[in-house]
Every structure is written in C-alpha cells, then in structure tokens.
Enzyme design. Structure first.
Site, PDB file in Angstrom:
ATOM      1  CB  ALA A   1       3.930  -0.595   2.232  1.00 52.23           C
TER       2      ALA A   1
ATOM      3  CB  CYS B   1      -0.910  -0.005   1.224  1.00 53.25           C
ATOM      4  SG  CYS B   1       0.008   0.129   2.778  1.00 53.25           S
TER       5      CYS B   1
ATOM      6  CG  HIS C   1       7.983   4.503  -3.947  1.00 53.44           C
ATOM      7  ND1 HIS C   1       7.916   3.654  -5.018  1.00 53.44           N
ATOM      8  CD2 HIS C   1       8.222   3.726  -2.860  1.00 53.44           C
ATOM      9  CE1 HIS C   1       8.113   2.418  -4.609  1.00 53.44           C
ATOM     10  NE2 HIS C   1       8.292   2.435  -3.294  1.00 53.44           N
TER      11      HIS C   1
ATOM     12  NE  ARG D   1      12.740  -1.546   1.422  1.00 54.19           N
ATOM     13  CZ  ARG D   1      13.389  -0.396   1.375  1.00 54.19           C
ATOM     14  NH1 ARG D   1      13.701   0.248   2.490  1.00 54.19           N
ATOM     15  NH2 ARG D   1      13.745   0.106   0.219  1.00 54.19           N
TER      16      ARG D   1
HETATM   17 FE1  CFM Z   1      13.155   0.313  -5.701  1.00 51.42          FE
HETATM   18 FE2  CFM Z   1      12.605  -2.025  -5.960  1.00 51.42          FE
HETATM   19 FE3  CFM Z   1      11.190  -0.405  -4.352  1.00 51.42          FE
HETATM   20 FE4  CFM Z   1      13.714  -1.098  -3.719  1.00 51.42          FE
HETATM   21 FE5  CFM Z   1      12.921  -3.105  -2.120  1.00 51.42          FE
HETATM   22 FE6  CFM Z   1      11.775  -3.967  -4.406  1.00 51.42          FE
HETATM   23 FE7  CFM Z   1      10.383  -2.423  -2.776  1.00 51.42          FE
HETATM   24 MO1  CFM Z   1      11.005  -4.859  -2.035  1.00 51.42          MO
HETATM   25  S1  CFM Z   1      14.559  -1.369  -5.646  1.00 51.42           S
HETATM   26  S2  CFM Z   1      12.706   0.780  -3.609  1.00 51.42           S
HETATM   27  S3  CFM Z   1      14.717  -1.905  -1.974  1.00 51.42           S
HETATM   28  S4  CFM Z   1      11.294  -0.493  -6.478  1.00 51.42           S
HETATM   29  S5  CFM Z   1      13.063  -4.979  -3.055  1.00 51.42           S
HETATM   30  S6  CFM Z   1      12.306  -4.010  -6.613  1.00 51.42           S
HETATM   31  S7  CFM Z   1       9.737  -4.116  -3.843  1.00 51.42           S
HETATM   32  S8  CFM Z   1      11.229  -2.897  -0.869  1.00 51.42           S
HETATM   33  S9  CFM Z   1       9.362  -0.556  -3.116  1.00 51.42           S
END
Ligand code: CFM
Length: 538
Positions: A56, A53, A188, A87
């Site tokens: 997260a 979500c 993000h 994480r």
């Molecule tokens: Fe970038 Fe990723 Fe992500 Fe990531 Fe991660 Fe991920 Fe993630 Mo899991 S590199 S930041 S450190 S998009 S592995 S492939 S899914 S936490 S949101």
C-alpha cells in the site's frame, strides 16, 4: 500518566499494557526534551490497527500517482482491487502528458490464479507488459509485488529487465510485498530507493527559470498540489516536479536539476530528500502548507533560501494579497469553531500539519495520533542515529550513496549564494531538518502511536473531542458515538485543504460539521437514555 490513559490501558493483559504504554506520550512543557516513544514496531497480533501494508505504501502512496507510468499490481485480484479508486491523488493532462497518457486513475493487475501460484507468475507478468505496451505506449512501467509473489519467488527484477530492454522503456520492479515491513512506511522506503537509484538523474533538461524547485512528499490529494503550484508560480518559482502528485516520469528524471527540495510529507519522502542531498548536494527544507500562518511562514523561509530581494518582496506581496482575501472569511468560520477540540489519527505527517490550520480556527488538537510514523516524526531528526534497527527495519535495503562525481555541488552553489551568506541562512532557516510533532504540542496534550479501535473509543468517551479527524475505517464508528468526524486522508470528496484556498475549504467543512445538530441527537452507548437527552418526536 493521565487517568484517561490508564482507563484505556486497563482491560489489556499485562504484556500488552506494558507494550502500549510505550506508544504514548503526554506533553510536559516543563520537561527539557521529548520523552522517547516506541514507533515503527509491529502491531500486537489480534489488535485491530489502522495500518496498511508495504505494498500500500509503495503502490498506493508513492508510485501510483505518477501519471504517465503504468503501475502493475503483480498478485491476486484482491490486492489489485484495492489499487484502484482508493486515494484521491488527482492528475490531469498537460503539455507534456497528452490526455491518453494519464494513467493514474487506471488499475492493472496480473490477477494471479492458483496455477500461477503453483507454477510461477513470471510468464503472465511478461505477457501483461507486452500487452500494456502495445495498447497504451506508456513512458515507463512499475511492477509492484504483493505477498504471494515474494513467497513463491517470482523474479520480478529479471522480468522487468528483459521487458525494459525488449520495449526500450524503463520497467521498474518493486519488491514491496505486503509483509516487508510493519506498515505502509516500509513501502515508502522501497519506492524511494528505486526512484532514487533508477530514475532521478537520468534526465538532462533543467526547466527554465531563475529559481527551480521540487515539492517532495505532496500527493495532490483533492488538488492540494495544484493550489501550492498556483501560489509558488505566482511568486516566481519554477516548480519542476511535485513528487508524486500529478507528476510526470519526465520531470522525475530531472529532479536533480532543481535548486531546492521542499519537503511537505517528511515520513514518506525523507529518504529521497536525504539521498539527493548526499548525491547531488541539493538542500531540502521542511515546509508546511496546511494553515494560513504556516503557509505564509513556509513561503518566507523558501524565499530566504535564495537570498534574492526581488523574490522576498514578491513573496510579501502575494502573502499580503492572499491573507487579505481569506482572513475575513476565516473569521466568519472561526466564530463557529473557536474553543473546540480535535482528536486526529492519520498516517505519518498530517496530525502535525493540521494543528496549525486548527489553530487558525481557534481550535486545539488535544490528541494527536500517527499510524506508522517513526521516532523522528515525533521527536525530531536528531534521534535518527539512536533508533535501534530490528529484524523488520533490516528487511529494507539501505542505499549507500556517495557524492556524484559530475553532478554534486555544495548546497550554497545550488542556491546561488556565497558561502558566508549560506552559513548565515542556516542559522535562520532549518535546512535539512525536521523537528517532529512534539515541540508544537501544548502541555497535557497526548500523542499516540498506532492507536486501535478500543483506544479510540475510550479516548472519545473520556476526552470528548468536538471533532475527530481520521480515515474511513473509524469515521462512522465515531459518528455513532455522537462526535463529528472528517476524513483527513481523502478529505471526504472535498479539498484542496492546502494553501490559502485550502484553508478556506477546510474551515467551511469543519464549521459545517460542527454546526450540524445531528451529533447531539445521537446517544453514545455509554450514556443511558435519559429524559434530558431523549429526542422529541423521535
Ligand atoms: Fe505522507 Fe501522510 Fe502518507 Fe500522505 Fe495520505 Fe496520510 Fe498515507 Mo492516507 S501525508 S504520504 S497523502 S504520511 S493521508 S498522513 S496515511 S495516504 S501513507
């Protein structure tokens, strides 16, 4: 479309079939450009997706790893529980952050109860901030909202403002309620906006060194960021900040004082890279430190950006030394891995990055999946102006920034290059650009967006990959199907996997799992128990 994919779509009702077909691409090397994929849209209700979500993405991914800020999950304890220990973004004390100021492994939640939902949780949040300041004296505080906070209308921004003024530290509020977007990707963006608007640019101290760089979108999972810092420092760079793996609030304040931004994970941090380009003129370079050849290639491109002969020479020396050290060991693992295939489903960038490391081992990723990538991560940034916005994407505010009157300077000035040399450089190095995953794939290989459990099972059954790379949610199901699987989010307690040392760790782990006889002893549900496959003495 490939028979395998039709078989996968077959059980769906027509509308679902129509929808899911749009999330699939088969690479066609004869085609001039990448076919359009549907991405960053809502998962069909009822489908068991792998996505997270918005909360997260904001708390868990971007702001949580900042080591000297305390992050509060404002909401019920259920969300708070998942904010801890999930994480592997490592952090350690250094000269700027004494031991008692490393908080990224701690978890704080307001634990909202029914009365808070009925009467509001603002007072509880304000009290919690007071307690945290008294007990921990953090340099700053983040407040991340979970779903109920938005539903009941707690004004976390007003609480943050008052608490910040009262305590004399920065308190940031993130309206990252889980429902704010179709996946963690929305979180993000929300985190990027706040950090850009309120933290970056508030510092005044440039770190000493001739070439000062930031690594954006590197979260130090399993120590990846530390391995990159080791290499870059040895070449002669000053690494100002790794955003946000093992990062300090003090360094983020000074992000704008670096000469170049390296972007490792495009998906999660491209907003800050782009906004810094607009506001400060800082150029950014998409890099990939996963894989031996791709690490060397990224290092060469970074050195080129500065047009400094000494730097390029030192880069060549380090590349030669590191490859001479690791390649003979890789060769040993390559013998075990050569010719094997992989299927990956990871968030929004790793399925691309790991294709290079797998190729170092003689392996091919025949199916590449993303949980929440956008069209630009598949097709390249040139499609961004053509991406249709919808009600979900409009939910996230866009910051409309302009060049900073005092601090903006052109990219060539940041890199200390004459304009003509910079124009030449732009032809050689793809500054401020990401080409996406598609160009790197080979004919017949499949790209899948937002795959679900049913689709994974059918693809495993029909494509028969030797290795499945994913997260914990599907890892063990795939084991039961008789296929080796590795977690590519957390690295299964291993790592680092980035850089030269990381490539060796990954090669060892993959060779280990591919050589285990266990997978051949597991009979997947679709294969009847036959004499040939029954286990002796079992
Ligand atoms: Fe970038 Fe990723 Fe992500 Fe990531 Fe991660 Fe991920 Fe993630 Mo899991 S590199 S930041 S450190 S998009 S592995 S492939 S899914 S936490 S949101």
């Amino acid at each position: 479309m490939d028979v395998t994919l039709e078989e996968m779509l077959d059980p769906y009702p027509d509308t679902v079939k129509k929808n899911r077909r749009k999330h699939l691409i088969v690479k066609n090397e004869a085609a001039e450009c990448c076919p359009q994929i549907e991405a960053n849209t809502r998962t069909i209700p009822g489908i068991i997706s792998q996505r997270g979500c918005a909360y997260a993405g904001c708390k868990g991914v971007v702001v949580g790893p900042i080591k000297d800020m305390i992050t509060i999950t404002h909401g019920p304890v259920g969300c708070g529980y998942y904010s801890w220990g999930t994480r592997r973004n490592k952090a350690r004390a250094d000269e700027t952050t004494p031991k008692d100021k490393v908080y990224s492994q701690l978890c704080f939640t307001t634990d909202m109860q029914e009365p808070d939902i009925v009467f509001g949780g603002e007072k509880k949040l304000a009290k919690m901030i007071d307690e945290i300041v008294a007990a921990f004296h953090p340099r700053g505080i983040n407040i991340c909202a979970t779903c109920p906070v938005g539903l009941i209308g707690d004004d976390i921004n007003a609480v943050a403002k008052a608490a910040g003024e009262h305590h004399g530290i920065q308190v940031l509020a993130y309206n990252c309620e889980g429902y704010k977007g179709v996946s963690q990707s929305a979180g993000h963006h929300i985190a990027n906006n706040n950090i850009m608007e309120k933290v970056i640019g508030t510092g005044t101290e440039r770190k000493p060194g001739k070439h000062v760089i930031n690594i954006l979108g590197e979260y130090n999972i399993g120590g990846d960021g530390w391995e990159l810092e080791r290499i870059l420092r040895e070449i002669g760079y000053t690494v100002n900040c790794v955003l946000t793996g093992d990062s300090s609030y003090l360094d983020i304040k000074n992000l704008h004082l670096a000469d170049l931004n390296l972007v490792q994970c495009h998906r999660s941090i491209n907003y800050i890279a782009e906004m810094m380009e607009t506001k400060y003129g800082t150029p950014w370079l998409k890099v990939n430190f996963i894989g031996i050849d791709s690490t060397s290639q990224s290092l060469r491109q970074i050195a080129k950006c500065f047009g400094d002969e000494e730097l390029e020479k030192q880069t060549a020396v380090i590349i030669a030394r590191e490859t001479a050290r690791v390649l003979p060991v890789m060769e040993h693992y390559r013998k075990i891995c050569e010719g094997k295939t992989a299927f990956a489903i990871v968030g929004g960038s790793r399925s691309h990055h790991y294709q290079y490391l797998l190729r170092d081992l003689g392996m091919e990723m025949i199916i590449a999946g993303y949980e929440f990538a956008h069209r630009d991560d598949y097709e390249g940034r040139q499609v961004i102006p053509t991406i249709k916005s919808d009600a979900d994407s409009k939910n996230i505010p866009e910051l409309h920034l302009t060049a900073d009157e005092k601090m903006y300077c052109e990219a060539h000035v940041h890199l200390n290059l004459p304009k003509e040399k910079f124009d030449e450089l732009k032809k050689e190095v793809p500054l401020n650009y990401y080409e996406g995953i598609y160009p790197n794939m080979k004919d017949g290989q499949v790209i899948i967006d937002d795959a679900n459990h049913h689709e994974v099972e059918v693809l495993i059954k029909t494509a028969k990959p030797d290795l499945f790379l994913s997260g914990v949610r599907d890892k063990y199901i795939v084991h039961k199907l008789g296929v080796a699987s590795k977690q590519l989010h957390s690295y299964d307690y291993s790592g680092p996997y980035a850089g030269y040392n990381g490539a060796l760790n990954f090669a060892r782990d993959v060779a280990d799992t591919l050589s285990t006889p266990a997978w051949k002893l597991i009979i997947p549900p679709w294969e009847k128990v036959s004499e040939a496959r029954s286990v002796p003495n079992a």
